[in-house]
Design an enzyme around this catalytic site. Structure first.
Site, short mmCIF file in Angstrom:
data_model
loop_
_atom_site.label_atom_id
_atom_site.label_comp_id
_atom_site.label_asym_id
_atom_site.label_seq_id
_atom_site.Cartn_x
_atom_site.Cartn_y
_atom_site.Cartn_z
CE LYS A 35 22.57 -7.43 31.81
NZ LYS A 35 22.04 -6.76 33.02
NE ARG A 130 21.73 -0.85 38.15
CZ ARG A 130 22.02 -2.07 37.72
NH1 ARG A 130 23.27 -2.52 37.73
NH2 ARG A 130 21.07 -2.88 37.29
CE1 TYR A 252 56.47 -7.56 27.40
CE2 TYR A 252 54.39 -8.77 27.27
CZ TYR A 252 55.40 -8.06 26.65
OH TYR A 252 55.36 -7.85 25.31
CG MET A 300 47.67 -7.91 23.12
SD MET A 300 48.25 -6.70 21.91
CE MET A 300 48.46 -5.26 22.95
C1 LIG Z 1 21.46 -7.91 33.77
C2 LIG Z 1 20.12 -7.83 34.39
C3 LIG Z 1 19.42 -8.99 34.73
C4 LIG Z 1 20.01 -10.38 34.67
O1 LIG Z 1 20.83 -10.55 35.79
P1 LIG Z 1 21.62 -11.94 36.05
O2 LIG Z 1 22.27 -11.73 37.35
O3 LIG Z 1 22.58 -12.05 34.93
O4 LIG Z 1 20.60 -13.00 36.02
C5 LIG Z 1 18.13 -8.86 35.21
N1 LIG Z 1 17.56 -7.63 35.33
C6 LIG Z 1 18.22 -6.50 35.03
C7 LIG Z 1 17.54 -5.20 35.22
C8 LIG Z 1 19.52 -6.55 34.57
O5 LIG Z 1 20.17 -5.42 34.28
#
Ligand SMILES: *Cc1c(COP(=O)(O)O)cnc(C)c1O
Length: 355
Positions: A35, A130, A252, A300
């Site tokens: 992802k 969640r 800055y 930046m």
């Molecule tokens: C992002 C995610 C993972 C991977 O987690 P890491 O800590 O990067 O290994 C696994 N399961 C779910 C549901 C996630 O959202």
């Protein structure tokens, strides 16, 4: 010469880190989490390097379809499931597996009349609060899924809130096991931290993310000590140099003032590239392979580094912002965040070099 900032992606390191995950969870199938554009490394690039994985987990249908169209035949899982019913025909057409975490998704599946059965990962909320169904409704939800004609194989899934730190996973794992025990269904629980520290949670599928990219999921253990290799190295060069007298300010807001005569290198990398603006004076950086520190505020497109007493450092000298020789987790810690955030935030304008 083009602007010297580049992200070097070490594909062999990605494969190596997948091997580390496999050695920790040899009985489990690997669902490589790619992802967030492969944690900033490029979703297709990561998938190609991780082709040895048994599945890929992404967020959006578009990413999943791109993987199918690129020829990946593994399980592809939508980690949050579909967001609206009009995505369901795509899921069916491309054989995408979906998380089911809420009643609305079940209603939409029931109403879909899909021509094929979708594999689903039933997400149970064992305490993170969640996504997922509460334990009290699990049996009812499972019955309903099992009688839905659009649903094929069901895998039981949960996600840990504290696999990387106290209080750990015991309560969530006990809750999950209480529901899953006695059911002949595959299980999918472990993120990187649980893969590395909680073998009891390995199950049929594991979901390694951050560890694949060579960053540690733990605040108290480095990636190197876990045998992980950095995948992304963010490299640039010094494009200008300044000589400061005592009392002169840098950048800055004039947040840093020289306490003595100093040499400062100006590096082509800033927050528009994904370098964290909140990284304070003192955040580590490698200049010509030698550790130094950034000075003053990150701009930046540029940041300033201390090259006082660094002999042989001049305009054109190489700088490593993170990666080989300087763990991204160290830079992240100095900036009050975690490696995940820095890797994911790599800006699209940064040219990527594969190696
Ligand atoms: C992002 C995610 C993972 C991977 O987690 P890491 O800590 O990067 O290994 C696994 N399961 C779910 C549901 C996630 O959202």
């Amino acid at each position: 010469m083009p602007r010297p900032l580049q992200a070097h992606i070490n594909l062999a390191a990605l494969r190596h880190n997948l091997g580390v995950a496999r050695r920790h969870a040899p009985q489990s199938r690997m669902m490589a989490v790619i992802k967030a554009n492969g944690y900033g490394h490029g979703v297709l690039r990561a998938a190609r390097a991780l082709d040895g994985a048994d599945g890929f987990a992404v967020l959006n249908v578009s990413e999943a379809v791109a993987l199918r169209e690129a020829g990946f035949n593994q399980t592809i899982l939508l980690l949050e499931g579909f967001f609206s019913a009009d995505e369901l025909p795509s899921l069916a057409e491309h054989r995408l597996a979906t998380v089911v975490h809420c009643a609305r998704q079940i209603e939409q599946l029931e109403a879909s009349g899909l021509p094929v059965k979708l594999d689903v990962f039933l997400k149970i909320n064992t305490g993170m609060n969640r996504l997922g169904f509460r334990p009290e409704v699990f049996t009812a939800v499972l019955d309903r899924l099992q009688s839905c004609p659009s649903i094929g194989k069901i895998t039981l899934m949960t996600h840990f809130a504290s696999a990387d730190e106290a209080p750990g996973i015991a309560a969530q794992l006990a809750c999950f096991d209480g529901l899953a025990t006695g059911r002949e269904m595959p299980r999918c629980l472990a993120n990187s931290a649980a893969i590395l520290r909680h073998p009891a949670a390995h199950g049929d599928w594991v979901r390694p993310g951050i560890m694949l990219y060579g960053s540690s999921p733990f605040a108290d253990e480095s990636a190197a000590s876990l045998g992980l290799k950095p995948v992304m190295t963010l490299r640039s060069r010094i494009i200008a140099a300044q000589e400061l007298e005592e009392g002169d300010a840098v950048g800055y807001g004039a947040t840093y003032r020289a306490t003595k005569p100093m040499h400062v290198g100006i590096v082509a990398c800033g927050y528009a590239d994904g370098y964290p603006r909140h990284a304070p004076t003192g955040t580590p950086v490698l200049v010509n392979g030698v550790r130094s520190r950034i000075l003053g505020r990150v701009s930046m497109d540029m940041l300033c580094v201390d090259i006082t007493g660094h002999h042989g450092v001049h305009v054109g000298s190489p700088v490593t912002l993170w990666g080989e020789g300087l763990a991204v987790d160290e830079v992240a810690a100095a900036a009050g965040t975690i490696g995940y955030e820095l890797l994911c935030a790599l800006a699209p304008r940064v040219p990527v070099i594969e190696g």
